[in-house]
Write an enzyme that holds these catalytic residues in place. Structure first.
Site, PDB file in Angstrom:
ATOM      1  N   HIS A  55      -0.669-109.223 -46.856  1.00 21.08           N
ATOM      2  CA  HIS A  55       0.550-108.458 -46.612  1.00 21.08           C
ATOM      3  C   HIS A  55       1.768-109.161 -47.207  1.00 21.08           C
ATOM      4  O   HIS A  55       2.152-110.236 -46.761  1.00 21.08           O
ATOM      5  CB  HIS A  55       0.713-108.313 -45.093  1.00 21.08           C
ATOM      6  CG  HIS A  55       1.857-107.482 -44.660  1.00 21.08           C
ATOM      7  ND1 HIS A  55       2.919-107.985 -43.960  1.00 21.08           N
ATOM      8  CD2 HIS A  55       2.101-106.147 -44.825  1.00 21.08           C
ATOM      9  CE1 HIS A  55       3.762-107.009 -43.682  1.00 21.08           C
ATOM     10  NE2 HIS A  55       3.308-105.893 -44.201  1.00 21.08           N
ATOM     11  N   HIS A  69      10.516-105.497 -49.907  1.00 26.74           N
ATOM     12  CA  HIS A  69      10.289-104.702 -48.705  1.00 26.74           C
ATOM     13  C   HIS A  69      11.504-103.862 -48.305  1.00 26.74           C
ATOM     14  O   HIS A  69      11.380-102.684 -47.998  1.00 26.74           O
ATOM     15  CB  HIS A  69       9.884-105.595 -47.535  1.00 26.74           C
ATOM     16  CG  HIS A  69       9.693-104.832 -46.255  1.00 26.74           C
ATOM     17  ND1 HIS A  69      10.719-104.554 -45.383  1.00 26.74           N
ATOM     18  CD2 HIS A  69       8.591-104.244 -45.731  1.00 26.74           C
ATOM     19  CE1 HIS A  69      10.256-103.848 -44.367  1.00 26.74           C
ATOM     20  NE2 HIS A  69       8.973-103.643 -44.549  1.00 26.74           N
TER      21      HIS A  69
HETATM   22  O1  G3P Z   1       2.113-101.308 -45.446  1.00 23.27           O
HETATM   23  C1  G3P Z   1       1.628-101.648 -44.187  1.00 23.27           C
HETATM   24  C2  G3P Z   1       2.754-102.292 -43.518  1.00 23.27           C
HETATM   25  O2  G3P Z   1       3.226-103.222 -44.435  1.00 23.27           O
HETATM   26  C3  G3P Z   1       3.812-101.298 -43.205  1.00 23.27           C
HETATM   27  O3  G3P Z   1       4.913-101.898 -42.723  1.00 23.27           O
HETATM   28  O4  G3P Z   1       7.235-102.506 -42.950  1.00 23.27           O
HETATM   29  O5  G3P Z   1       5.495-104.204 -43.415  1.00 23.27           O
HETATM   30  O6  G3P Z   1       5.856-102.344 -45.016  1.00 23.27           O
HETATM   31  P1  G3P Z   1       5.909-102.773 -43.580  1.00 23.27           P
HETATM   32 CA    CA Z   2       4.062-102.477 -46.625  1.00 24.15          CA
END
Ligand code: G3P
Ligand code: CA
Length: 269
Positions: free
Chosen positions: A18, A60
């Protein structure tokens, strides 16, 4: 149990790095992605924003403030302006235990640069962020994927690209532009999550799976999704105990800032 990855021989829980290995390095920078890859994440997760002059960048937030030394909306700056920013020093200040001198002055990478750096043998899990703010981002994403040979039949079959979004409109647009690209519908629950057969059948018309926040789901939710032949990749799972619980419930992958931790859990299983 559905298994998306075309080359998976048996049930395999996908380890999705992530924002890279973002617990240990500044999110959405080349070192973070590299570390995610070294820790054997199956996918590099990339969030997309678009610059004033139409370049897709890995970031992000819609604003520059949190992860660079700039301020304001990404959409108001050209790539040349964003390239001058420091995307690493904030991390050293916030996480001194993982700080490294080499993170100082890191650049915000474009999607094109990420593909150039890692090539098309790696796997990418890409999110269209704020698509309503960036008209044309889906077309541009497909253009860059194609440029790097990531939309060939073989690459798509082998799961090299997954596109995710909270925006159903963005996913429907992607599906319309290229129905062969596998899509994942992200979902966010504030209260315990329930999903109906009807909702799942609607999602199944354009996507191969769903990605809910893991805190609000339970075994029943996971089983309900699996029953429809869909993948389920909850986010963002950082504690071993939660990883184990979700694996026990039958999830087919998960997003984590600690791909090393998830790997250990999967090996020990
Ligand atoms: O993409 C899965 C997760 O990353 C969604 O939340 O805010 O971390 O992009 P975010
Ligand atoms: Ca994401």
């Amino acid at each position: 149990t559905p298994v998306f990855a075309g080359d998976a021989k048996e049930h395999q829980v996908l380890n999705i790095a992530h924002r890279g290995a973002s617990a240990y390095a500044p999110e959405h920078t080349i070192p973070s992605y590299k570390m995610g890859d070294r820790m054997k994440g199956d996918y590099i997760e990339i969030d997309l924003q678009m610059t004033k002059d139409g370049h897709l960048i890995a970031m992000h937030d819609e604003t520059l403030d949190r992860t660079t030394d700039g301020t304001g909306q990404v959409k108001d700056y050209t790539l040349a302006q964003i390239k001058k920013l420091d995307a690493g020093s904030w991390f050293n200040q916030k996480y001194p235990q993982y700080a490294k001198k080499k993170y100082e002055g890191l650049e915000v990478p474009t999607l094109d640069e990420v593909f150039k750096h890692f090539g098309n043998d790696k796997k990418y899990y890409i999110e269209t962020k704020a698509p309503e703010v960036y008209p044309g981002m889906e077309e541009e994403l497909l253009r860059i994927l194609k440029k790097h040979g990531l939309t060939t039949k073989m690459k798509l079959k082998n799961g090299h690209v997954l596109i995710q979004s909270f925006s159903q409109a963005s996913l429907l647009k992607m599906h319309h532009l290229n129905p062969d690209v596998p899509l994942v519908q992200l979902l966010w629950y504030e209260t315990p999550g329930k999903i109906t057969d009807e909702e799942l059948e609607t999602i199944k018309q354009y996507a191969i799976g769903v990605g809910p926040n893991f805190q609000k789901i339970d075994r029943e939710y996971v089983q309900q999704v699996l029953k429809h032949g869909l993948e389920i990749h909850p986010y963002t799972v950082n504690q071993k105990a939660d990883m184990k619980t979700l694996i026990d419930w039958g999830v087919t992958g998960m997003f984590t800032n600690h791909p090393d931790r998830l790997r250990k859990v999967l090996i020990e299983k």
